[in-house]
Design an enzyme around this catalytic site. Structure first.
Site, short mmCIF file in Angstrom:
data_model
loop_
_atom_site.label_atom_id
_atom_site.label_comp_id
_atom_site.label_asym_id
_atom_site.label_seq_id
_atom_site.Cartn_x
_atom_site.Cartn_y
_atom_site.Cartn_z
N TYR A 162 -12.55 2.03 -4.46
CA TYR A 162 -12.04 0.88 -3.69
C TYR A 162 -12.97 -0.33 -3.76
CZ TYR A 162 -10.10 -1.67 0.34
OH TYR A 162 -9.55 -2.63 1.17
N LYS A 166 -12.37 -4.02 -5.66
CA LYS A 166 -12.33 -5.29 -4.93
C LYS A 166 -13.44 -6.24 -5.37
CE LYS A 166 -8.79 -4.56 -2.12
NZ LYS A 166 -7.71 -5.49 -1.78
N1 LIG Z 1 -6.32 -2.96 6.88
C1 LIG Z 1 -7.58 -3.31 6.86
O1 LIG Z 1 -8.34 -3.05 7.80
C2 LIG Z 1 -8.12 -4.07 5.66
C3 LIG Z 1 -9.44 -4.53 5.69
C4 LIG Z 1 -9.92 -5.24 4.59
C5 LIG Z 1 -9.09 -5.50 3.51
N2 LIG Z 1 -7.80 -5.04 3.50
C6 LIG Z 1 -6.96 -5.35 2.35
O2 LIG Z 1 -5.78 -5.97 2.85
C7 LIG Z 1 -4.68 -5.70 2.00
C8 LIG Z 1 -3.51 -5.19 2.80
O3 LIG Z 1 -3.91 -4.05 3.55
P1 LIG Z 1 -2.89 -3.33 4.55
O4 LIG Z 1 -3.71 -2.70 5.62
O5 LIG Z 1 -1.81 -4.28 4.90
O6 LIG Z 1 -2.33 -2.17 3.60
P2 LIG Z 1 -0.97 -1.32 3.72
O7 LIG Z 1 -1.24 -0.01 3.12
O8 LIG Z 1 -0.42 -1.41 5.10
O9 LIG Z 1 0.04 -2.11 2.77
C9 LIG Z 1 -0.03 -2.11 1.37
C10 LIG Z 1 1.36 -2.45 0.84
O10 LIG Z 1 1.26 -2.53 -0.58
C11 LIG Z 1 2.36 -1.87 -1.15
N3 LIG Z 1 2.00 -1.40 -2.47
C12 LIG Z 1 1.11 -0.41 -2.80
N4 LIG Z 1 1.05 -0.26 -4.12
C13 LIG Z 1 1.90 -1.18 -4.66
C14 LIG Z 1 2.25 -1.52 -5.98
N5 LIG Z 1 1.74 -0.88 -7.04
N6 LIG Z 1 3.14 -2.52 -6.17
C15 LIG Z 1 3.68 -3.18 -5.10
N7 LIG Z 1 3.37 -2.90 -3.84
C16 LIG Z 1 2.49 -1.92 -3.61
C17 LIG Z 1 2.68 -0.73 -0.18
O11 LIG Z 1 4.00 -0.26 -0.35
C18 LIG Z 1 2.41 -1.39 1.16
O12 LIG Z 1 3.59 -2.00 1.66
C19 LIG Z 1 -5.20 -4.72 0.95
O13 LIG Z 1 -5.51 -5.46 -0.21
C20 LIG Z 1 -6.46 -4.14 1.60
O14 LIG Z 1 -7.36 -3.74 0.62
C21 LIG Z 1 -7.30 -4.32 4.55
#
Ligand SMILES: NC(=O)c1ccc[n+]([C@@H]2O[C@H](COP(=O)([O-])OP(=O)(O)OC[C@H]3O[C@@H](n4cnc5c(N)ncnc54)[C@H](O)[C@@H]3O)[C@@H](O)[C@H]2O)c1
Length: 276
Positions: A162, A166
């Site tokens: 991961y 990133k």
């Molecule tokens: N949630 C956190 O605390 C957090 C913190 C830092 C960074 N992030 C980053 O924020 C972003 C969103 O996180 P989140 O918590 O909303 O994640 P999440 O898992 O809720 O949502 C991810 C979405 O991406 C879709 N997805 C996955 N693979 C895919 C693909 N190959 N093609 C198209 N769609 C695809 C999934 O269906 C899902 O709807 C990510 O990039 C994550 O790394 C999240």
């Protein structure tokens, strides 16, 4: 309700959001719609994406389209571009959020999980940016926003590929900023850290985890989806016109707290009070 005369002036723009039915994707989509932005919702979960696209266009006076697309598959991405351009004729904003995290001890990390993580988190961001970026190059304007993470700067133990993926996103963004600034395109990353999302809410249900997580941030609170969406709106708008190739941290000062992690007898604050 739509925001009239907004400082952001985004009304009528066209945005593409990947991972549109994830925790962040949904919030970002809704906040864009509130500003009058038409949104193409891209995700692999088609049923949810279609129903959410419908919900948003019924709630706000904007047009939406649900696009079924695996962002790591170039043919899917090419056809997503075609679908979006056929519908809206242009693309002003791309927001990459679609990513996965596969936990593993590093010594056990399988090649399959390594490749899958890099495929979606890095190659997916690259493919979406390159193909939608070509449309923006023709327009002479556009903005790319990549949701990265503070864990691109610091390896999160046991999170497999991961952090590596990133860290790649941060450089991918800078590469495009450096090459495409001349075409009126900006590319920036947002680096969140601890965010309450539907998926992470179980962590915060444990009071000990919540307390410890609050302790390690300077702002002493966990981030919200609003915090992230506000940063997206700013980078999407011309208010950030001179911000290019940047990394906007939205993490309550987690990254500056290294000094606070160093133990002192009796506690850091108590030690300072006793020895002033
Ligand atoms: N949630 C956190 O605390 C957090 C913190 C830092 C960074 N992030 C980053 O924020 C972003 C969103 O996180 P989140 O918590 O909303 O994640 P999440 O898992 O809720 O949502 C991810 C979405 O991406 C879709 N997805 C996955 N693979 C895919 C693909 N190959 N093609 C198209 N769609 C695809 C999934 O269906 C899902 O709807 C990510 O990039 C994550 O790394 C999240």
């Amino acid at each position: 309700m739509i925001a009239e005369d907004s400082w952001l002036d985004l009304k009528g723009k066209v945005a593409v959001v990947t991972g549109a039915v994830g925790g962040m994707g949904q919030k970002i989509t809704e906040e864009l719609a509130k500003q009058g932005v038409n949104v193409a919702l891209v995700d692999i979960q088609m049923d949810r994406t279609e129903s959410y696209a419908k919900e948003i266009s019924e709630k706000y006076p904007v047009e939406t389209i649900a696009v079924s697309c695996d962002t790591a598959n170039e043919d899917n991405v090419k056809s997503a571009v075609q679908t979006v351009v056929d519908k809206f004729d242009r693309v002003d904003i791309l927001i990459n959020t679609a990513a996965i995290l596969r936990s593993s001890l590093f010594e056990d990390l399988s090649l399959a999980d390594w490749k899958k993580t890099l495929d979606i988190n890095l190659t997916g961001y690259f493919l979406m940016s390159q193909h939608f970026g070509r449309v923006m190059i023709k327009q002479g304007k556009g903005t790319l926003i990549h949701i990265s993470t503070m864990l691109s700067k610091f390896p999160e133990t046991y999170s497999g590929a991961y952090s590596v993926s990133k860290a790649g996103v941060n450089m991918l963004s800078k590469q495009m900023a450096a090459e495409w600034g001349q075409y009126g395109i900006r590319s920036n990353c947002i680096l969140p850290s601890l965010v309450q999302t539907p998926l992470s809410k179980d962590f915060y249900a444990d009071p000990e985890v919540l307390k410890e997580r609050e302790r390690v941030t300077a702002s002493k609170r966990i981030g919200t989806l609003d915090d992230i969406a506000n940063a997206v709106l700013y980078l999407a708008s011309d208010r950030s016109e001179y911000t290019n190739g940047g990394e906007l941290t939205v993490e309550g000062g987690l990254g500056i707290m290294m000094g606070d992690q160093i133990a002192k007898p009796g506690g850091r604050r108590e030690y300072a009070l006793k020895h002033k």
